[in-house]
Design a protein around this motif. Structure first.
Motif, PDB file in Angstrom:
ATOM      1  N   THR A 101       5.703  49.318  50.109  1.00 49.53           N
ATOM      2  CA  THR A 101       5.026  48.246  50.835  1.00 49.53           C
ATOM      3  C   THR A 101       5.402  46.876  50.276  1.00 49.53           C
ATOM      4  O   THR A 101       5.665  45.948  51.043  1.00 49.53           O
ATOM      5  CB  THR A 101       3.495  48.410  50.824  1.00 49.53           C
ATOM      6  OG1 THR A 101       3.030  48.485  49.480  1.00 49.53           O
ATOM      7  CG2 THR A 101       3.071  49.642  51.591  1.00 49.53           C
ATOM      8  N   THR A 102       5.432  46.765  48.969  1.00 53.24           N
ATOM      9  CA  THR A 102       5.777  45.471  48.357  1.00 53.24           C
ATOM     10  C   THR A 102       7.216  45.091  48.695  1.00 53.24           C
ATOM     11  O   THR A 102       7.492  43.948  49.089  1.00 53.24           O
ATOM     12  CB  THR A 102       5.562  45.509  46.839  1.00 53.24           C
ATOM     13  OG1 THR A 102       4.213  45.921  46.576  1.00 53.24           O
ATOM     14  CG2 THR A 102       5.807  44.156  46.201  1.00 53.24           C
ATOM     15  N   LEU A 103       8.122  46.051  48.575  1.00 54.07           N
ATOM     16  CA  LEU A 103       9.520  45.793  48.917  1.00 54.07           C
ATOM     17  C   LEU A 103       9.654  45.492  50.409  1.00 54.07           C
ATOM     18  O   LEU A 103      10.371  44.559  50.799  1.00 54.07           O
ATOM     19  CB  LEU A 103      10.397  46.992  48.535  1.00 54.07           C
ATOM     20  CG  LEU A 103      11.880  46.857  48.834  1.00 54.07           C
ATOM     21  CD1 LEU A 103      12.487  45.717  48.020  1.00 54.07           C
ATOM     22  CD2 LEU A 103      12.590  48.168  48.533  1.00 54.07           C
ATOM     23  N   GLY A 104       8.958  46.253  51.248  1.00 52.47           N
ATOM     24  CA  GLY A 104       9.020  46.029  52.694  1.00 52.47           C
ATOM     25  C   GLY A 104       8.528  44.649  53.081  1.00 52.47           C
ATOM     26  O   GLY A 104       9.116  43.983  53.943  1.00 52.47           O
ATOM     27  N   MET A 105       7.422  44.215  52.463  1.00 50.81           N
ATOM     28  CA  MET A 105       6.909  42.870  52.767  1.00 50.81           C
ATOM     29  C   MET A 105       7.888  41.800  52.305  1.00 50.81           C
ATOM     30  O   MET A 105       8.116  40.809  53.009  1.00 50.81           O
ATOM     31  CB  MET A 105       5.535  42.666  52.118  1.00 50.81           C
ATOM     32  CG  MET A 105       4.432  43.462  52.768  1.00 50.81           C
ATOM     33  SD  MET A 105       2.790  43.149  52.071  1.00 50.81           S
ATOM     34  CE  MET A 105       2.985  43.780  50.406  1.00 50.81           C
ATOM     35  N   GLY A 119       0.223  39.411  50.706  1.00 49.99           N
ATOM     36  CA  GLY A 119       0.394  40.818  50.352  1.00 49.99           C
ATOM     37  C   GLY A 119       1.372  41.082  49.221  1.00 49.99           C
ATOM     38  O   GLY A 119       1.171  42.024  48.443  1.00 49.99           O
ATOM     39  N   ILE A 120       2.418  40.302  49.097  1.00 54.82           N
ATOM     40  CA  ILE A 120       3.408  40.558  48.049  1.00 54.82           C
ATOM     41  C   ILE A 120       2.781  40.451  46.653  1.00 54.82           C
ATOM     42  O   ILE A 120       2.942  41.365  45.842  1.00 54.82           O
ATOM     43  CB  ILE A 120       4.642  39.633  48.211  1.00 54.82           C
ATOM     44  CG1 ILE A 120       5.404  40.013  49.487  1.00 54.82           C
ATOM     45  CG2 ILE A 120       5.559  39.719  46.994  1.00 54.82           C
ATOM     46  CD1 ILE A 120       6.462  39.010  49.899  1.00 54.82           C
ATOM     47  N   PRO A 121       2.042  39.387  46.327  1.00 59.56           N
ATOM     48  CA  PRO A 121       1.397  39.351  45.005  1.00 59.56           C
ATOM     49  C   PRO A 121       0.380  40.480  44.817  1.00 59.56           C
ATOM     50  O   PRO A 121       0.250  41.021  43.711  1.00 59.56           O
ATOM     51  CB  PRO A 121       0.700  37.988  44.965  1.00 59.56           C
ATOM     52  CG  PRO A 121       1.366  37.172  45.992  1.00 59.56           C
ATOM     53  CD  PRO A 121       1.869  38.120  47.033  1.00 59.56           C
TER      54      PRO A 121
END
Length: 172
Positions: free
Chosen positions: A18-22, A54-56
């Motif tokens: 999810t972090t990489l996707g965002m 969302g990334i942080p």
């Protein structure tokens, strides 16, 4: 063997994807803007907010996973899923505006005025300039605009976040 490893580390996989996707999604939007020259409209800029938030949160979740704080890692995945659902809703709204199903916001009129060469009028002119119209798709790929692709990406990331959140506990 591999399914059991993924199951044991489902939270880590969910947080990582999810972090990489965002990051890839918002990075692509910034690339289209700064490299491709596609100027985002007001709604396009608003659609980036769930990613910026969302990334942080994803990074915090990864750190929580690393230190064994499973509840915090799960909470981060839940927040990411909620942010992506918010982003999906904004993408649906923007797509509807582009397809003229409903009216967009009034500040997305797209009226642009040229900047004067007179320095005394510069600040006044800058205040009157707006971005492109929200009801005109800058580009369509496979029939979907940037807003439409945001819906697709948001659904995928939300699904991965839910998958990771509902998975097994961290392996010891």
């Amino acid at each position: 063997m591999i399914p059991s490893v993924i199951s044991a580390h489902r939270r880590l996989v969910g947080l990582s994807l999810t972090t990489l996707g965002m990051a890839v999604s918002v990075g692509s939007a910034l690339g289209f803007e700064h490299i491709g020259g596609y100027i985002p409209c007001h709604l396009c800029l608003l659609e980036r907010n769930p990613y910026y938030i969302g990334i942080p949160i994803g990074i915090i979740g990864l750190l929580a996973y690393r230190f064994g704080w499973d509840l915090l890692a799960r909470l981060c995945l839940l927040v990411i899923a909620a942010l992506m659902i918010w982003g999906m809703g904004m993408g649906i709204y923007h797509s509807g505006v582009e397809w003229h199903f409903w009216a967009g916001p009034t500040d997305c009129s797209g009226s642009t005025a040229g900047v004067t060469r007179n320095a005394a009028n510069l600040l006044g002119d800058l205040n009157s300039i707006t971005g492109p119209k929200c009801d005109e798709a800058a580009l369509r790929v496979l029939g979907l605009s940037f807003a439409g692709w945001n819906v697709v990406v948001s659904i995928i990331i939300a699904a991965i976040a839910f998958w990771g959140m509902l998975g097994g506990k961290k392996a010891a």
